[in-house]
Motif scaffolding. Structure first.
Motif, PDB file in Angstrom:
ATOM      1  N   LEU A  19      -6.269 -10.309   9.906  1.00  0.00           N
ATOM      2  CA  LEU A  19      -5.319  -9.197   9.788  1.00  0.00           C
ATOM      3  C   LEU A  19      -4.813  -9.063   8.352  1.00  0.00           C
ATOM      4  N   ALA A  20      -4.582 -10.185   7.686  1.00  0.00           N
ATOM      5  CA  ALA A  20      -4.149 -10.139   6.281  1.00  0.00           C
ATOM      6  C   ALA A  20      -5.226  -9.504   5.408  1.00  0.00           C
ATOM      7  N   TYR A  21      -6.501  -9.835   5.667  1.00  0.00           N
ATOM      8  CA  TYR A  21      -7.597  -9.233   4.902  1.00  0.00           C
ATOM      9  C   TYR A  21      -7.724  -7.742   5.197  1.00  0.00           C
ATOM     10  N   VAL A  22      -7.517  -7.342   6.449  1.00  0.00           N
ATOM     11  CA  VAL A  22      -7.598  -5.918   6.793  1.00  0.00           C
ATOM     12  C   VAL A  22      -6.469  -5.147   6.115  1.00  0.00           C
ATOM     13  N   VAL A  23      -5.265  -5.697   6.115  1.00  0.00           N
ATOM     14  CA  VAL A  23      -4.147  -5.037   5.433  1.00  0.00           C
ATOM     15  C   VAL A  23      -4.437  -4.920   3.939  1.00  0.00           C
ATOM     16  N   ALA A  24      -4.963  -5.994   3.344  1.00  0.00           N
ATOM     17  CA  ALA A  24      -5.322  -5.940   1.923  1.00  0.00           C
ATOM     18  C   ALA A  24      -6.407  -4.897   1.681  1.00  0.00           C
ATOM     19  N   GLY A  25      -7.367  -4.782   2.604  1.00  0.00           N
ATOM     20  CA  GLY A  25      -8.429  -3.785   2.469  1.00  0.00           C
ATOM     21  C   GLY A  25      -7.911  -2.368   2.567  1.00  0.00           C
ATOM     22  N   VAL A  26      -6.977  -2.126   3.473  1.00  0.00           N
ATOM     23  CA  VAL A  26      -6.389  -0.787   3.610  1.00  0.00           C
ATOM     24  C   VAL A  26      -5.606  -0.434   2.348  1.00  0.00           C
ATOM     25  N   ILE A  27      -4.854  -1.396   1.825  1.00  0.00           N
ATOM     26  CA  ILE A  27      -4.104  -1.145   0.590  1.00  0.00           C
ATOM     27  C   ILE A  27      -5.066  -0.856  -0.556  1.00  0.00           C
ATOM     28  N   ALA A  28      -6.145  -1.632  -0.640  1.00  0.00           N
ATOM     29  CA  ALA A  28      -7.107  -1.425  -1.724  1.00  0.00           C
ATOM     30  C   ALA A  28      -7.830  -0.091  -1.584  1.00  0.00           C
ATOM     31  N   ALA A  30      -6.583   2.577  -0.414  1.00  0.00           N
ATOM     32  CA  ALA A  30      -5.663   3.697  -0.617  1.00  0.00           C
ATOM     33  C   ALA A  30      -5.861   4.318  -1.996  1.00  0.00           C
ATOM     34  N   LEU A  31      -6.271   3.511  -2.944  1.00  0.00           N
ATOM     35  CA  LEU A  31      -6.561   4.009  -4.282  1.00  0.00           C
ATOM     36  C   LEU A  31      -8.074   4.116  -4.441  1.00  0.00           C
ATOM     37  N   VAL A  32      -8.543   5.172  -4.991  1.00  0.00           N
ATOM     38  CA  VAL A  32      -9.977   5.400  -5.122  1.00  0.00           C
ATOM     39  C   VAL A  32     -10.629   4.347  -6.014  1.00  0.00           C
ATOM     40  N   VAL A  33      -9.945   3.926  -7.041  1.00  0.00           N
ATOM     41  CA  VAL A  33     -10.516   2.983  -8.004  1.00  0.00           C
ATOM     42  C   VAL A  33     -10.787   1.619  -7.364  1.00  0.00           C
ATOM     43  N   THR A  34      -9.989   1.212  -6.403  1.00  0.00           N
ATOM     44  CA  THR A  34     -10.102  -0.126  -5.828  1.00  0.00           C
ATOM     45  C   THR A  34     -10.847  -0.155  -4.496  1.00  0.00           C
ATOM     46  N   ILE A  35     -11.597   0.878  -4.188  1.00  0.00           N
ATOM     47  CA  ILE A  35     -12.368   0.894  -2.938  1.00  0.00           C
ATOM     48  C   ILE A  35     -13.354  -0.277  -2.853  1.00  0.00           C
ATOM     49  N   PRO A  36     -14.038  -0.697  -3.927  1.00  0.00           N
ATOM     50  CA  PRO A  36     -14.910  -1.884  -3.800  1.00  0.00           C
ATOM     51  C   PRO A  36     -14.152  -3.147  -3.374  1.00  0.00           C
ATOM     52  N   PHE A  37     -12.889  -3.248  -3.791  1.00  0.00           N
ATOM     53  CA  PHE A  37     -12.083  -4.378  -3.341  1.00  0.00           C
ATOM     54  C   PHE A  37     -11.773  -4.271  -1.855  1.00  0.00           C
TER      55      PHE A  37
END
Length: 132
Positions: A19-28, A30-37
């Motif tokens: 769940l922590a990784y999924v939340v981090a993925g959703v946050i990442a 949210a910004l187009v630049v950090t989609i690979p993250f």
């Protein structure tokens, strides 16, 4: 035996670490630049949810961009996720049954810090030993 380990892992630590990784993925994402993250975070969430029988290996074709991305990852998301693994490993090691799970959790700390340029493969798969 892997199935029993995965079920214990899922119940004791896997679901909230994933769940922590999924939340981090959703946050990442949210910004187009950090989609690979975000994509890397979702890949790691899958691994953290059901880890036994799989392992992470470095890809031979990972280059300088992966290294630069890992530095940014550590500063933005990686250290928090690595800290979550350290705390979960400590809590799991408080019981005798949880000691192997805690050690497995600590083995995921480097993956939480530098996920770019790594690939999740089966333990017995053809790419499990990159030197071959």
């Amino acid at each position: 035996m892997r199935t029993i380990g995965n079920i214990l892992w899922l119940l004791l630590a896997g679901w909230w670490l994933a769940l922590a990784y999924v939340v981090a993925g959703v946050i990442a994402c949210a910004l187009v630049v950090t989609i690979p993250f975000g994509i890397a975070s979702f890949r790691l969430a899958s691994f953290v949810l059901w880890p036994f029988g799989r392992r992470a290996v470095f890809r031979q074709d990972a280059g300088a961009l992966a290294m630069i991305g890992n530095v940014v990852w550590i500063l933005v998301l990686g250290w928090e996720l690595a800290l979550a693994h350290v705390v979960a490993g400590f809590l799991l090691c408080l019981t005798v049954v949880g000691i192997p799970l805690g050690v497995a959790c600590w083995k995921m700390v480097p993956l939480a810090l530098v996920p770019l340029g790594q690939q999740i493969v089966p333990v017995n798969g053809p790419r499990a030993y990159p030197g071959r």
